[in-house]
Design a protein around this motif. Structure first.
Motif: not given
Length: 411
Positions: A375-394
């Motif tokens: 779950w730590s690997l899955a949570a970490g990778f999910s967090a990176t995808l969320l960061i990617g969406v938020l960072a790339g949206l603007y």
């Protein structure tokens, strides 16, 4: 005479259809985003590094916490959590309250008790030899011990032998692990000074994890301590084991059984509670380190956003050309969002690998069983995808709003 034909009314099917812009399939969107990253490799690596550090920290912290906890649980299972100790205290006048000589026998009368043993403080100085001044004791004390002490504690002898029925009456000793190191005794058969008498070392114990104070003592038999060193025969600490489900019941009556009327001066404790407290301390440290990892991940996300903004500014002509050729605003947004997601995913995957490698390396160095929760690997990778969406949206929205004419005229 001309024949007038009736006019046919136009239907919606006769109206000219507006052209529908084509959409890129997901495979082409992925390929287009990858092309944008390959064109700026150095910048991509530096931006992904921030994400990787954050994810690696979080995965390693969770992994090491679980590895440490697994090792702790294994130690508790091996050592047992059913050991209770009772030791003497002091009265209101500061005088030491002695336990009765029959304390062990009284504890053994408690129904659930399986093992009971004792040690007693022996007031004698210990030196390596008579060439060492008496005041230099190497911080090693002496205690009397019963022959059944090891079975009660689950302790083991590293070298030599334990005290038997004959040895407990002779001037011989068994040293704790730290005591042997401090006295410079490497093997059984050597002699040390206890008071003004030489005694032979017949054994050296392994570290006693549940009762670490025994690592710093020299143990002699009760009869030998009374005969050679003036020991009064009163135990100073009682050790007791009972079935797990009866520990609290025994704990409630242990002090009263040992010394009726003076139970308020006897301290009863459970050594395994110290290991449980250590687990709680590790949990607090894990929370702190996870917070630091989250901060590193946030900084990495800001780096990704900065990289994407600069990419949009540098590629205005490319954006204008694609818009002039028919690319929709949605296609431009999707392209730059995909680049941001790929950049974050690259950092997340690298961080997960680094965190797992760090966990395995440190755990194996500590003789722990490496544990990395999925779950730590899955949570970490999910967090990176969320960061990617938020960072790339603007940056993606900004790129999609560029007018083709303005973008093509950009220097």
């Amino acid at each position: 005479m001309r024949t007038v034909r009736p006019t046919r009314r136009r239907t919606p099917a006769d109206r000219p259809r507006r052209p529908v812009p084509s959409r890129l399939p997901p495979r082409d969107v992925l390929r287009l985003g990858a092309v944008g990253l390959r064109a700026r490799r150095a910048r991509v690596v530096l931006s992904a590094l921030g994400i990787a550090i954050g994810i690696a920290t979080m995965v390693a912290v969770v992994g090491l916490s679980h590895s440490s906890k697994a090792d702790l649980m294994a130690r508790l299972d091996r050592l047992g959590t059913n050991l209770l100790t009772a030791e003497t205290g002091k009265d209101w006048d500061g005088n030491v309250v002695k336990l009765p000589k029959s304390a062990v026998a009284m504890v053994e009368r408690i129904g659930p008790v399986q093992h009971a043993s004792a040690t007693g403080y022996v007031d004698v100085r210990i030196r390596r030899s008579d060439a060492v001044p008496e005041e230099r004791t190497a911080a090693v004390s002496a205690q009397a011990a019963r022959t059944d002490l090891l079975s009660a504690l689950g302790a083991e002898v590293a070298r030599g032998v334990w005290l038997d029925r004959a040895g407990e009456r002779l001037p011989v000793t068994v040293l704790g692990a730290i005591a042997a190191e401090r006295l410079g005794v490497a093997a059984p058969g050597e002699k040390i000074m206890m008071g003004d008498r030489y005694v032979v070392v017949v054994g050296i114990l392994r570290p006693v994890e549940l009762v670490p104070q025994l690592d710093r003592v020299a143990l002699v038999g009760f009869p030998a301590a009374e005969r050679y060193f003036g020991f009064d025969g009163h135990p100073s600490m009682i050790f007791e084991r009972s079935p797990d489900h009866t520990v609290e019941e025994v704990r409630a009556v242990l002090a009263r059984s040992i010394s009726p009327g003076s139970e308020g001066y006897i301290k009863v404790s459970r050594p395994s509670d110290a290991l449980a407290a250590k687990a709680a301390t590790d949990k607090g440290l894990t929370t702190l380190m996870l917070g630091l990892g989250a901060v590193a991940l946030l900084v990495g996300g800001v780096g990704v956003a900065n990289t994407m903004v600069i990419s949009v500014l540098e590629r205005r002509q490319e954006i204008g050309l694609r818009r002039a050729l028919g690319a929709t605003r949605s296609a431009i947004r999707t392209q730059f969002l995909m680049e941001s997601l790929l950049l974050s995913a690259l950092g997340g995957a690298s961080g997960a690998l680094l965190g797992t490698a760090a966990t395995y390396g440190f755990a194996l160095a500590q003789d722990w069983r490496p544990v990395v929760p999925p779950w730590s690997l899955a949570a970490g990778f999910s967090a990176t995808l969320l960061i990617g969406v938020l960072a790339g949206l603007y940056p993606a929205v900004r790129a999609s709003r560029l007018h083709p004419t303005v973008a093509l005229n950009a220097a």
